[in-house]
Design an enzyme around this catalytic site. Structure first.
Site, PDB file in Angstrom:
ATOM      1  N   CYS A  41     -39.584  -9.006  20.647  1.00 31.69           N
ATOM      2  CA  CYS A  41     -39.528  -8.380  19.319  1.00 31.69           C
ATOM      3  C   CYS A  41     -38.729  -9.243  18.345  1.00 31.69           C
ATOM      4  O   CYS A  41     -37.535  -9.477  18.541  1.00 31.69           O
ATOM      5  CB  CYS A  41     -38.921  -6.986  19.440  1.00 31.69           C
ATOM      6  SG  CYS A  41     -38.428  -6.247  17.872  1.00 31.69           S
TER       7      CYS A  41
ATOM      8  N   CYS B 159     -35.751  -7.473  16.820  1.00 34.81           N
ATOM      9  CA  CYS B 159     -34.667  -7.362  17.800  1.00 34.81           C
ATOM     10  C   CYS B 159     -33.852  -8.647  17.861  1.00 34.81           C
ATOM     11  O   CYS B 159     -32.620  -8.630  17.928  1.00 34.81           O
ATOM     12  CB  CYS B 159     -35.234  -7.032  19.179  1.00 34.81           C
ATOM     13  SG  CYS B 159     -36.166  -5.491  19.279  1.00 34.81           S
TER      14      CYS B 159
ATOM     15  N   CYS C 208     -48.425 -12.983   4.670  1.00 33.90           N
ATOM     16  CA  CYS C 208     -48.955 -12.006   5.625  1.00 33.90           C
ATOM     17  C   CYS C 208     -50.217 -12.526   6.303  1.00 33.90           C
ATOM     18  O   CYS C 208     -51.235 -12.779   5.637  1.00 33.90           O
ATOM     19  CB  CYS C 208     -49.234 -10.693   4.896  1.00 33.90           C
ATOM     20  SG  CYS C 208     -50.231  -9.527   5.832  1.00 33.90           S
TER      21      CYS C 208
ATOM     22  N   CYS D 281     -53.263 -10.305   5.709  1.00 34.91           N
ATOM     23  CA  CYS D 281     -53.846 -10.481   4.371  1.00 34.91           C
ATOM     24  C   CYS D 281     -54.777 -11.690   4.344  1.00 34.91           C
ATOM     25  O   CYS D 281     -55.849 -11.657   3.728  1.00 34.91           O
ATOM     26  CB  CYS D 281     -52.738 -10.646   3.325  1.00 34.91           C
ATOM     27  SG  CYS D 281     -51.556  -9.272   3.259  1.00 34.91           S
TER      28      CYS D 281
END
Length: 490
Positions: A51, A54, A399, A402
């Protein structure tokens, strides 16, 4: 050498700038219950090694663990290796933080994710919900604190009001400091002769414009006490921090940002605050609240949201207004020590003469492609055109989703290029303010603003395919779609 390797340098050389990774306890399926019961209060981070959030959060968590050592134990659970424990506590995303007391889950952690924020939040989780005060010296020591204090004073410890006060303290301890006493003499100097609650504002914020202590004598319930605290805790001009900003911004708020530091320079911090309060006292009851803040804490926000940089203002305060509806205003005139410039700014604001600040890219000189480029300054002209249905995609240049959508979105736009009533548009939501009514929390986000319903746009939740987008537009459009010069017969 092993000991040194376990310590991660977080700044310049010096013991205080090192974090000991061993201060975070590693828990697993086999030993979670056994080790958790050894600690009265424990903050547990449930995470996954892959993650990204994280990984970014880990150094802050470790720094907080070092600061809280001996007071609150911080621990972590790798959910990829200990799925039973994570499933048992309902962990569905990473990182998830939960507070445990004596091995039992107590409450989710919903505080800040910075080392200092975790430290301040968890310090309030230690000890009793409300401290029992017996003497005037106890009271003075308790209220002589950086933060505000809520003190219930009762005729005896068996009064019916005390349990309600303690329930409120248990519910609100993460936000405020509570104490109680059965010594009514503690309240007499504040004009109270019976059961009451005393709200002590922080001594560092003491000023001549308002009382430092507010007395509550109404009927005591959790709700009435909560409202009393909400209405009086901050006073005329509170110190806005990263931790309390969301609670302050539920109202229209003016903020003066400068080199505020109540740990090292109380007098200097209050110099500009007193000048804000002097002016604020003249505008009470007009729907605007006031605050001061450390400029460095909010510098990124000032740059991104208001277009203000480190060169603006110098040592003088930046002054902004952010309304609860999202409008933003900046004071361009220098803050004068007599407060006159601030008064002129407020007079212009209340009279409606101020133009809101809008973060916007330049309006494109040419906008002839099938997908129309929208910026904040052209949003009203294009998206709110009363004669056009508009599909608008909010995106980020960074992104990947996107970028994947781009050829699909372009095909859609080219398919509808001959429709005189339909506009397919996109806006870079990173570099332009998103207007009210459009909730953009991730990218890409697509909305449809049909004719006659511009104030109530429709969020697109379907598949990101040309066929599905066309079906959506056929259903929601104010007129029949025109595809390649003919009426849509889908």
């Amino acid at each position: 050498l092993d000991s040194f390797i376990l310590r991660v340098c977080t700044g310049c050389i010096g013991t205080s700038n090192f974090v000991d990774a061993r201060d975070v306890l590693e828990l697993g399926d086999a030993d979670f219950d056994y080790l958790a019961t050894e600690h009265e209060t424990m903050l547990v981070k449930f995470y996954a090694p892959w993650c990204g959030v994280c990984k970014k959060f880990a150094p802050e968590f470790e720094k907080a663990a070092t600061k809280l050592k001996g007071a609150v134990q911080l621990a972590k659970v790798d959910c990829t290796a200990n799925s039973d424990t994570c499933s048992r506590f309902g962990v569905s995303g990473y990182p998830t933080l939960k507070i445990f007391r004596n091995g039992r889950e107590s409450t989710p952690y919903d505080g800040p994710r910075s080392a200092d924020g975790i430290y301040q939040y968890m310090k309030k989780q230690t000890g009793p919900d409300s401290v029992h005060l017996k003497t005037e010296e106890d009271l003075e020591n308790f209220v002589n604190h950086y933060d505000a204090s809520i003190v219930g004073v009762f005729s005896d410890l068996h009064t019916s009001r005390l349990p309600e006060f303690l329930k409120a303290a248990g519910l609100l301890r993460e936000q405020f400091r509570f104490a109680h006493s059965s010594n009514l003499n503690l309240a007499k100097k504040y004009g109270a002769n019976s059961d009451c609650v005393l709200l002590f504002r922080p001594p560092r914020l003491s000023n001549k414009f308002e009382d430092s202590v507010v007395v509550f004598t109404d009927y005591l319930t959790i709700g009435s006490l909560r409202r009393f605290i909400r209405d009086h805790i901050y006073g005329l001009c509170p110190h806005m921090t990263l931790e309390n900003k969301d609670r302050l911004r539920v109202r229209d708020l003016l903020t003066a940002y400068y080199d505020l530091d109540y740990h090292r320079n109380v007098r200097g911090s209050n110099y500009w605050r007193n000048r804000v309060m002097m002016v604020a006292s003249k505008y009470l009851g007009r729907g605007l609240t006031f605050s001061v803040a450390n400029k460095k804490d909010f510098l990124a926000e000032l740059e991104d949201d208001f277009g203000l940089g480190t060169s603006d203002g110098g040592e003088l305060p930046f002054v902004t207004i952010r309304t609860k509806l999202g409008q933003k205003y900046t004071m361009r005139e220098e803050f004068t020590r007599d407060g006159q410039s601030l008064e002129r700014f407020l007079d212009d604001y209340f009279s409606g003469r101020l133009k809101p600040y809008i973060k916007s890219e330049p309006v494109p000189e040419r906008n002839t492609a099938a997908i129309k480029v929208v910026v904040a300054e052209s949003f009203n002209d294009i998206v709110n055109d009363p004669q056009k249905d508009v599909l608008i995609q909010f995106y980020s240049p960074l992104c990947p989703h996107c970028k994947k959508l781009e050829p699909i979105y372009r095909e859609l736009a080219e398919t509808l290029a001959d429709d005189p009533n339909m506009i397919i548009a996109k806006m870079n939501a990173m570099d332009n303010d998103v207007p009210l009514g459009y909730d953009v929390q991730g990218y890409p986000t697509i909305y449809f603003a049909p004719v006659g319903k511009k104030s109530d746009p429709i969020r697109y939740e379907g598949a990101r395919e040309v066929k599905e987008l066309l079906k959506f537009l056929k259903r929601e459009a104010s007129r029949s779609l025109v595809i390649h010069g003919s009426k849509d017969e889908l």
